[in-house]
Write an enzyme that holds these catalytic residues in place. Structure first.
Site, PDB file in Angstrom:
ATOM      1  N   GLY A   1       8.668   3.612  -0.451  1.00  0.00           N
ATOM      2  CA  GLY A   1       9.545   4.778  -0.483  1.00  0.00           C
ATOM      3  C   GLY A   1      10.985   4.366  -0.280  1.00  0.00           C
ATOM      4  O   GLY A   1      11.324   3.172  -0.293  1.00  0.00           O
TER       5      GLY A   1
ATOM      6  N   ASP B   1      10.080  15.561   7.680  1.00  0.00           N
ATOM      7  CA  ASP B   1       9.689  15.060   6.365  1.00  0.00           C
ATOM      8  C   ASP B   1       8.183  15.222   6.183  1.00  0.00           C
ATOM      9  O   ASP B   1       7.486  14.296   5.774  1.00  0.00           O
ATOM     10  CB  ASP B   1      10.101  13.593   6.197  1.00  0.00           C
ATOM     11  CG  ASP B   1      10.107  13.170   4.725  1.00  0.00           C
ATOM     12  OD1 ASP B   1      10.207  14.054   3.852  1.00  0.00           O
ATOM     13  OD2 ASP B   1      10.015  11.970   4.454  1.00  0.00           O
TER      14      ASP B   1
ATOM     15  N   LYS C   1       5.323  -1.878   8.037  1.00  0.00           N
ATOM     16  CA  LYS C   1       6.387  -1.206   7.291  1.00  0.00           C
ATOM     17  C   LYS C   1       7.672  -2.013   7.436  1.00  0.00           C
ATOM     18  O   LYS C   1       8.240  -2.124   8.521  1.00  0.00           O
ATOM     19  CB  LYS C   1       6.600   0.207   7.815  1.00  0.00           C
ATOM     20  CG  LYS C   1       7.666   0.990   7.053  1.00  0.00           C
ATOM     21  CD  LYS C   1       7.791   2.396   7.603  1.00  0.00           C
ATOM     22  CE  LYS C   1       8.843   3.183   6.844  1.00  0.00           C
ATOM     23  NZ  LYS C   1       9.034   4.534   7.408  1.00  0.00           N
TER      24      LYS C   1
ATOM     25  N   VAL D   1       5.463  -0.641   2.628  1.00  0.00           N
ATOM     26  CA  VAL D   1       4.356  -0.777   3.572  1.00  0.00           C
ATOM     27  C   VAL D   1       3.334  -1.749   3.015  1.00  0.00           C
ATOM     28  O   VAL D   1       2.889  -1.617   1.868  1.00  0.00           O
ATOM     29  CB  VAL D   1       3.692   0.589   3.856  1.00  0.00           C
ATOM     30  CG1 VAL D   1       2.603   0.428   4.924  1.00  0.00           C
ATOM     31  CG2 VAL D   1       4.727   1.604   4.311  1.00  0.00           C
TER      32      VAL D   1
ATOM     33  N   ILE E   1       0.822  -1.218   0.000  1.00  0.00           N
ATOM     34  CA  ILE E   1       0.000   0.000   0.000  1.00  0.00           C
ATOM     35  C   ILE E   1       0.852   1.261   0.000  1.00  0.00           C
ATOM     36  O   ILE E   1       0.330   2.373  -0.061  1.00  0.00           O
ATOM     37  CB  ILE E   1      -0.940   0.029   1.232  1.00  0.00           C
ATOM     38  CG1 ILE E   1      -0.144  -0.117   2.536  1.00  0.00           C
ATOM     39  CG2 ILE E   1      -1.997  -1.057   1.120  1.00  0.00           C
ATOM     40  CD1 ILE E   1      -1.003  -0.006   3.782  1.00  0.00           C
TER      41      ILE E   1
ATOM     42  N   TYR F   1      12.682   4.363   2.305  1.00  0.00           N
ATOM     43  CA  TYR F   1      13.006   3.806   3.611  1.00  0.00           C
ATOM     44  C   TYR F   1      12.279   2.504   3.906  1.00  0.00           C
ATOM     45  O   TYR F   1      12.519   1.890   4.925  1.00  0.00           O
ATOM     46  CB  TYR F   1      12.701   4.831   4.704  1.00  0.00           C
ATOM     47  CG  TYR F   1      13.643   5.988   4.655  1.00  0.00           C
ATOM     48  CD1 TYR F   1      14.858   5.948   5.313  1.00  0.00           C
ATOM     49  CD2 TYR F   1      13.339   7.108   3.896  1.00  0.00           C
ATOM     50  CE1 TYR F   1      15.752   6.997   5.248  1.00  0.00           C
ATOM     51  CE2 TYR F   1      14.219   8.170   3.827  1.00  0.00           C
ATOM     52  CZ  TYR F   1      15.425   8.109   4.500  1.00  0.00           C
ATOM     53  OH  TYR F   1      16.303   9.157   4.417  1.00  0.00           O
TER      54      TYR F   1
END
Length: 435
Positions: free
Chosen positions: A132, A249, A151, A137, A129, A134
């Site tokens: 990125g 962020d 995550k 997810v 879903i 990092y």
């Protein structure tokens, strides 16, 4: 020699002679006497030992009611020394026992890798879903039926472990209606995973820049609701926690929405803790291009003012429906900040509103939002409002504007000294307004 032998030989038979005492033989009587003496000595020794034990018990009772500890000082010192020598070993033992005996640790729940694999169907691609730099997810369903977002942090040269620690420290115990809750975590081998509450209506970025048809479901009022909710979440991080948390962020893809369009700030992977004794912290510049404040980008000096700048960009995004940087636009419109400032300066603020909004905002509401944007992106960090003030500015119905001030000055020249100009100063909002 004969006489000597005779006398010795004569003495021996005497031991076998019977004595007047009960007719016992002499050697038997001597044996009885010896046994009595030995028994007496043993009894005396037992008595002495018991008396000493009794004294020790009395001393213990006396000490326990006073300030003298029952455990000797030597034992206390040895235990302390062991803790100093090998604290890591004890910590590992505690963690292992906790993970086996009790799944609940502190603020959240410890999940095994197997549990999260089952929840996400083996981290299946159809359950992704979000993705990125990092981590990825996944949507997951736990054994108890609850839906979560898992995550999986990417191991980018040790960044995964670092980010894992930051996220856990930053939001492990934070509970706020406008912040995505962290349910638990998984730390098994090289794997680092975070388990969040599942927010079921996507991200703000998807609703602003995705294909939503000729009319956006995000009306002006809904957009302002999202802005206020985001501001309240950030205000709590900045002003409601100690140490304060700087998100660093803030962007539309990190604002999750529920079915009622309530905003929830997510992704604290870049968050930094800022103690009350520090006005800023110097870090390696991280964030998303287009949202990062100029002073942070150039110096690496981070404080809550950096989040305020990013929020200003986010609010511009809500108003215009445009991305911070869009290379598909004409040269003068690629940079949202430059285009936005130019439009406001040339008095074309009404043309900034996203054309996908069916019902245009009132002039008053639009002016309020434009003014907040400009204050948030002020190049002078000290002139940017606090997030709590921004909540107050966005919610206040009696917010003064330039046109109203001009009217008041025409009626009363002294009015300019009575009414504070909002771009210069706004009183801090009551914290209850953003909780």
């Amino acid at each position: 020699m004969a006489a000597s032998a005779t006398s010795t030989g004569g003495a021996l038979p005497e031991l076998t002679n019977r004595t007047p005492l009960l007719g016992l033989k002499l050697y038997v009587l001597l044996l009885i006497v010896a046994l009595i003496v030995i028994a007496t000595v043993v009894l005396i020794l037992v008595f002495v030992r018991r008396s000493r034990s009794s004294k020790k018990r009395k001393m213990r009772v006396k000490h326990s009611s006073g300030a003298i500890p029952l455990v000797s000082k030597e034992i206390v010192e040895v235990n302390t020394l062991e803790l100093k020598i090998d604290p890591k070993k004890k910590e590992v033992e505690m963690e292992e026992s906790a993970s086996v005996e009790s799944p609940n640790i502190g603020w959240g729940r410890w999940y095994s890798l197997k549990e999260l694999e089952n929840a996400t169907e083996g981290f299946a691609e159809q359950n992704v879903i979000g993705e990125g730099g990092y981590g990825i997810v996944y949507k997951g369903i736990l054994m108890d039926g609850s839906v979560v977002a898992v995550k999986n942090l990417l191991n980018n040269k040790g960044q995964a472990e670092k980010e894992f620690k930051v996220e856990v420290e930053a939001i492990g115990k934070v509970k706020h209606k406008n912040l995505v809750g962290l349910v638990g975590y998984c730390a098994e081998g090289a794997q680092r995973m975070l388990v969040y509450e599942y927010v079921d209506n996507g991200t703000l970025e998807q609703w602003l820049h995705g294909d939503v048809g000729p009319a956006s479901p995000l009306t002006w009022d809904i957009r302002m609701k999202i802005a206020v909710g985001t501001a309240k979440g950030l205000a709590y991080l900045h002003e409601g926690l100690e140490p304060k948390v700087v998100h660093r962020d803030v962007k539309s893809s990190n604002i999750l929405l529920d079915k009622k369009w309530n905003a929830k700030v997510s992704d604290f992977g870049l968050a930094k803790l800022l103690g009350s004794e520090k006005s800023y912290v110097t870090t390696r510049v991280m964030g998303t291009f287009g949202y990062v404040s100029p002073e942070y980008a150039s110096t690496g000096m981070l404080n809550e003012g950096s989040d305020v700048y990013s929020f200003g960009i986010l609010l511009m995004e809500l108003i215009t429906g445009r991305s911070p940087i869009d290379y598909s636009r004409p040269p003068g419109e690629m940079n949202l900040v430059d285009w936005f400032k130019g439009m406001v300066a040339s008095r074309h603020g009404d043309e900034l509103v996203d054309p996908l909004i069916d019902i245009q905002p009132s002039p008053r509401s639009l002016k309020r939002a434009l003014l907040v944007c400009l204050r948030c992106i002020d190049l002078d960090v000290s002139k940017r409002p606090k997030m709590g003030q921004i909540v107050h500015m966005l919610e206040a119905d009696d917010f003064p504007f330039r046109s109203e001030l001009r009217t008041n000055r025409e009626k009363d020249p002294a009015a300019s000294s009575k009414i504070p100009y909002p771009t210069r100063h706004v009183e801090p909002a009551d914290k209850s307004s953003w909780r």
